[in-house]
Design an enzyme around this catalytic site. Sequence first.
Site, short mmCIF file in Angstrom:
data_model
loop_
_atom_site.label_atom_id
_atom_site.label_comp_id
_atom_site.label_asym_id
_atom_site.label_seq_id
_atom_site.Cartn_x
_atom_site.Cartn_y
_atom_site.Cartn_z
N ASP A 187 0.85 -1.19 0.00
CA ASP A 187 0.00 0.00 0.00
C ASP A 187 0.88 1.24 0.00
O ASP A 187 1.79 1.37 0.82
CB ASP A 187 -0.89 -0.02 1.25
CG ASP A 187 -1.79 1.20 1.35
OD1 ASP A 187 -2.12 1.78 0.30
OD2 ASP A 187 -2.17 1.57 2.47
N ASP B 58 0.41 5.32 0.20
CA ASP B 58 -0.50 6.44 0.46
C ASP B 58 0.19 7.75 0.16
O ASP B 58 1.26 8.04 0.72
CB ASP B 58 -0.96 6.44 1.92
CG ASP B 58 -2.11 5.48 2.16
OD1 ASP B 58 -2.76 5.09 1.18
OD2 ASP B 58 -2.36 5.13 3.32
N ASP C 147 3.45 1.26 3.19
CA ASP C 147 2.87 1.22 4.53
C ASP C 147 3.17 -0.16 5.13
O ASP C 147 2.54 -1.16 4.76
CB ASP C 147 1.36 1.47 4.43
CG ASP C 147 0.71 1.64 5.78
OD1 ASP C 147 1.36 1.35 6.80
OD2 ASP C 147 -0.47 2.06 5.82
#
Length: 402
Positions: A98, A100, A295
């Site tokens: 992930d 972000d 992440d």
Amino acid sequence: MEERTRAYLRGRFRDYYRRTAVSPPPDANLREWGFIPWTSGSGTTMVRHRSLLDIGAVDDFLARKRPRHVYFSAGRYDDPGAGKMQQKGWRSSDLVFDLDADHLPGVSPEEDSYEDMLATCKEALFRLLDFLESDFAFEDMTIVFSGGRGYHVHVRDEGIRRLDRDDRREIVDYVRGIDVEFENLVEHEAVGGTAGRSSPAHKRSLITDGGWSGRVHRRLVDLVDELLALPEDDAIDRLQEFERIGEGKSTAALTAARNNYDEIVAGNIDVHPAFYQVARLLTEDVIETESAPIDEPVTTDTNRLIRLPGSLHGGSGLVVSRIERDALDTFRPLDDAIPDPFVGQEIRIDVPDLDALPGTGTDRGEIRLGGDSFTITEGAQTVPEFVGVYLMARGHAEKEKE
């Protein structure tokens, strides 16, 4: 969010799901499912520990429940609908990454536009994919725009499915450049004894064809090419940009680069102590700029719930979009993730506070969606529906009273 706005979005999400086929992930019946409904109030309620048997066919479930957000688990289980994790019977898990945008180094959500943040995130995604494809040789990968702040990558190669949290953390540390040390990238090779000594000398080299060592070597050769193309004074100034590299060391390193170019291309960094020091300092920059700031908890969590591709993101109204690898270069999230049912009509919205719109454009109130720019003002106004849905989903607008 007012109930009028919530009801409107809930209804339009239902319309989207009635008109759109959403494909479930592989082994959908072995995964846990979860969703967040359009509940009233400021908080959210996660409904989870559901199996495919509980929710039924995915398309029917989405059209019936029209959830604000919908997720499935990275993990596969014997009993995915069990109410406690220890009762599910873990079998295996995808390896999920992930990225972000608002967590990336150098990104400021208060100052950067949403478009610029996503562009920076896409650059980080390419760095991540370079690790996954070149260093790990993963093949079964799905790339997804999250519909919100960034991108997900699902890896489903058979060889990674049974990795535990510690094994996954090692992969995380590698792509983030954690504990990557210059000394560990350098190979030492005995090259024979020197005059009057029986012990051999050593040549220090970088591996040229892969891994962190290959990345450092590639950047080092690029630096040498840059230096040799500059006038000598400019090249010496360029080298002095490195910490603790003064004029004397710069001159020595430049001379070594000129006289040993082929050796350096072959990986040899032992052409002069000053050049070796430059390689060491350059490594620090390579680790900082070429690592992938993923992440960590998402990748190490074997039970993680992740957004369903094809669903709508309840915080933006954009589609959680699967992207083919060869289409990633041209993918434009703020254009290509606009839901088709929201295009072609206008709606009336009310924007109560223009100053509450963070990161929407270069100028306050300016947003870019669907290949066009829109200037948003305070108060009631007419906008394309996809713009209105975006602003309402983000909490920046309400549906105007009729």
